[in-house]
Design a protein around this motif. Structure first.
Motif, short mmCIF file in Angstrom:
data_model
loop_
_atom_site.label_atom_id
_atom_site.label_comp_id
_atom_site.label_asym_id
_atom_site.label_seq_id
_atom_site.Cartn_x
_atom_site.Cartn_y
_atom_site.Cartn_z
N MET A 117 -5.18 -49.23 33.25
CA MET A 117 -5.19 -48.24 32.19
C MET A 117 -4.75 -48.85 30.68
O MET A 117 -5.21 -48.18 29.91
CB MET A 117 -4.34 -46.92 32.74
CG MET A 117 -5.02 -46.24 33.96
SD MET A 117 -6.39 -45.12 33.33
CE MET A 117 -5.47 -43.78 32.60
N LYS A 118 -3.46 -49.26 30.48
CA LYS A 118 -2.92 -49.60 29.59
C LYS A 118 -3.86 -50.77 28.99
O LYS A 118 -4.16 -51.64 29.49
CB LYS A 118 -1.45 -50.36 29.79
CG LYS A 118 -0.72 -50.44 28.36
CD LYS A 118 0.74 -51.02 28.86
CE LYS A 118 1.37 -51.11 27.61
NZ LYS A 118 1.48 -50.49 26.55
N ASP A 119 -4.16 -50.45 27.73
CA ASP A 119 -4.74 -51.30 26.91
C ASP A 119 -6.33 -51.58 26.92
O ASP A 119 -7.01 -52.51 26.50
CB ASP A 119 -4.16 -52.79 26.62
CG ASP A 119 -2.65 -52.51 26.06
OD1 ASP A 119 -2.42 -51.70 25.32
OD2 ASP A 119 -1.76 -53.42 26.57
N GLN A 120 -6.61 -51.09 28.33
CA GLN A 120 -8.05 -51.44 28.72
C GLN A 120 -8.71 -49.82 29.01
O GLN A 120 -9.30 -49.37 27.89
CB GLN A 120 -8.07 -52.09 30.06
CG GLN A 120 -7.82 -53.43 29.73
CD GLN A 120 -8.02 -54.38 30.90
OE1 GLN A 120 -7.77 -54.22 32.17
NE2 GLN A 120 -8.83 -55.55 30.68
N LYS A 121 -8.47 -49.18 30.08
CA LYS A 121 -9.10 -47.75 30.12
C LYS A 121 -8.58 -47.02 28.81
O LYS A 121 -9.73 -46.02 28.20
CB LYS A 121 -8.56 -47.05 31.34
CG LYS A 121 -9.20 -47.70 32.51
CD LYS A 121 -10.56 -47.36 32.78
CE LYS A 121 -10.87 -47.73 34.21
NZ LYS A 121 -12.50 -47.48 34.79
N ALA A 166 -10.01 -41.13 33.71
CA ALA A 166 -10.59 -42.73 33.41
C ALA A 166 -10.23 -43.73 34.49
O ALA A 166 -11.11 -44.72 34.68
CB ALA A 166 -9.76 -43.18 31.99
N LYS A 167 -9.36 -43.25 35.11
CA LYS A 167 -9.30 -44.32 36.32
C LYS A 167 -10.35 -44.55 37.11
O LYS A 167 -10.42 -45.43 37.94
CB LYS A 167 -7.89 -43.71 37.27
CG LYS A 167 -6.90 -43.79 36.51
CD LYS A 167 -5.67 -43.13 37.72
CE LYS A 167 -4.14 -43.20 36.80
NZ LYS A 167 -3.29 -42.64 37.88
N TRP A 168 -11.20 -43.55 37.23
CA TRP A 168 -12.32 -43.58 38.24
C TRP A 168 -13.75 -43.57 37.27
O TRP A 168 -14.94 -43.16 37.84
CB TRP A 168 -12.31 -42.44 38.84
CG TRP A 168 -11.12 -42.02 39.87
CD1 TRP A 168 -10.99 -42.94 41.02
CD2 TRP A 168 -9.89 -41.65 39.75
NE1 TRP A 168 -9.76 -42.54 41.61
CE2 TRP A 168 -9.10 -41.77 40.75
CE3 TRP A 168 -9.46 -40.66 38.68
CZ2 TRP A 168 -7.67 -41.47 40.77
CZ3 TRP A 168 -8.23 -39.98 38.90
CH2 TRP A 168 -7.16 -40.56 39.97
N VAL A 169 -13.56 -43.90 35.85
CA VAL A 169 -15.09 -44.13 35.41
C VAL A 169 -15.62 -45.14 35.95
O VAL A 169 -15.00 -46.56 35.78
CB VAL A 169 -14.78 -44.24 33.82
CG1 VAL A 169 -15.80 -44.98 33.09
CG2 VAL A 169 -14.22 -42.83 33.28
#
Length: 466
Positions: free
Chosen positions: A326-330, A286-289
């Motif tokens: 990442m937290k609360d968004q991705k 998800a970091k790279w979406v």
């Protein structure tokens, strides 16, 4: 305040030249052969360093609402991070949503930036609804507001999507007033079908974000945009965040035919891949979406994009900086990749990552400067005020140390993100000193700038149009 940058090598699109640079106030006033400049003046020692124009990132999204959340960098945090990375001007995107007045969208973005930017900034305008009123607004923004580029989307039905008829009308208007149409070229309706089918099969991991946005749908949309621009009397067209070989083929063919067609790519497409990043274990991918997505390492995309930069079929490297934590968004997309906010943070790393291309023998020094600074200035109506070390230009200057090293990671970056898309990467080069309109804002690892220093830059028409 006057000072002389002494002992460095000035790099322009034509290559490196030893020269001393005299700055007076906010402007560059003269270049001198080494050692022939004025005495009895304050100096900055640039011995062993490249002296380059401040970077221009022509594609950023600070504080952008998207996917039920908002990009995590504000204009304050994002422009400060950009400064650390050797970028002294950004061009962000003001947004008109369907049913909104274009000028109201622009006013909202001016309010976001007021007093907050550490470096200079301009705006493109996203047209979320093409109709008679928004077409009239295009003329007004070009004539009065210094906004000469308008972005349309062939993706995201129900959010920003424009159909072919709307795109054609906007292109016809741009051909009349000299503006550039910027295009997110992916076939959104077809992508939505593939996404729905993947989720029905239980394919929910971030990896499938890339699989459901195949390069064929980027190439098809790129080709369609080019032909629509042809119908609009060769309207100026700029393809944003081009990621795929087949899309690049469409741009190259149009340019070979002498068309007003241009394209950019981004560092993530030059280095990162579908398998290694999007395909990371669990939810890490998800970091790279981002959209367009990272492409397969088993195909020739990365090599083709580097070649496109050398041949000028790709004119500019921007970041499409649109960061989410990442937290609360991705994490909104756990169990459903289609709900992961699309975006990667990189405004701080573009200058370094492209310099690594010089070290690796993929770009010349002159082409490095051209793609990160000079061409964006010329493409988007800021040259020669920006993008060049020359008398009369703004004193936006970076001293770059080729002997330095830059290690990238969440512990050291300045973007408002809880992870780094480039964690652990090490670059053979380092931003040493950053000067914005004559003010030293970064020196070594020390920040000397301030919010509110950055000013709005009204832009003229592109210099590349025929």
């Amino acid at each position: 305040m006057s000072f002389l940058i002494k002992g460095g090598t000035v790099v322009s699109p034509t290559g490196p030249t030893p020269a001393d640079v005299l700055v007076d106030g906010e402007k560059i006033v003269a270049l001198f052969a080494p050692g022939t400049g004025p005495a009895e003046i304050e100096t900055i020692d640039a011995t062993g360093k490249f002296v380059i124009p401040g970077g221009i990132d022509a594609h950023t999204h600070m504080q952008m609402p998207f996917g039920g959340t908002e990009a995590s960098d504000t204009f304050a945090t994002g422009t400060r991070a950009a400064a650390f990375g050797g970028t002294t001007t950004i061009v962000d995107f003001a947004i008109q949503r369907l049913g909104e007045v274009v000028q109201d969208g622009l006013a909202a973005w001016h309010a976001k930036t007021a007093g907050n930017c550490h470096i200079d900034y301009g705006f493109h305008m996203i047209l979320g609804g093409v109709d008679d009123e928004s077409l009239k607004a295009m003329d007004q923004l070009v004539a009065d507001e210094g906004i000469t580029s308008f972005k349309l989307f062939m993706a995201y039905p129900g959010v920003f999507y424009s159909d072919d008829g709307q795109i054609l009308r906007a292109m016809q208007k741009a051909r009349d007033n000299g503006a550039m149409i910027m295009m997110h070229a992916e076939n959104g309706p077809a992508i939505d079908v593939l996404v729905k089918q993947a989720l029905e099969r239980g394919e929910t991991d971030p990896y499938y974000h890339g699989v459901t946005r195949p390069q064929e749908l980027e190439a098809e949309a790129t080709s369609r945009a080019i032909w629509l621009a042809s119908v609009a009397a060769d309207c100026p067209l700029y393809i944003v965040h081009l990621s795929a070989s087949k899309a690049l083929e469409q741009v190259a063919a149009a340019r070979d035919a002498g068309r007003n067609v241009f394209a950019e790519t981004c560092p993530q497409y030059l280095y990162l891949t579908l398998e290694d990043q999007l395909g990371a274990p669990g939810f890490e991918g998800a970091k790279w979406v981002c959209s367009t997505p990272l492409r397969s390492k088993h195909e020739s995309h990365r090599a083709d994009l580097w070649r496109g930069l050398r041949t000028n079929d790709l004119a500019v490297v921007s970041t499409d900086h649109c960061p989410f934590c990442m937290k609360d968004q991705k994490e909104m997309g756990v169990g459903d990749f289609s709900k992961i906010p699309n975006g990667i943070g990189g405004v701080e790393h573009r200058v370094d990552l492209l310099y690594q291309g010089v070290v690796d023998g993929k770009l010349s020094l002159g082409r490095w400067v051209e793609t990160i600074a000079t061409t964006p200035a010329r493409m988007f109506g800021m040259y020669p005020r920006k993008g060049v070390i020359a008398p009369g230009s703004d004193a936006d200057i970076v001293l770059y140390d080729p002997a330095g090293r830059t290690r990238i990671g969440v512990e050291t970056h300045h973007m408002n993100m809880d992870y780094s898309a480039w964690e652990g990467w090490e670059i053979a080069g380092k931003v040493d000193t950053v000067i914005s309109r004559g003010a030293v804002i970064v020196q070594g690892d020390e920040y000397k700038g301030r919010a509110g220093h950055g000013r709005y830059v009204p832009r003229g028409l592109s210099e590349y149009l025929v």
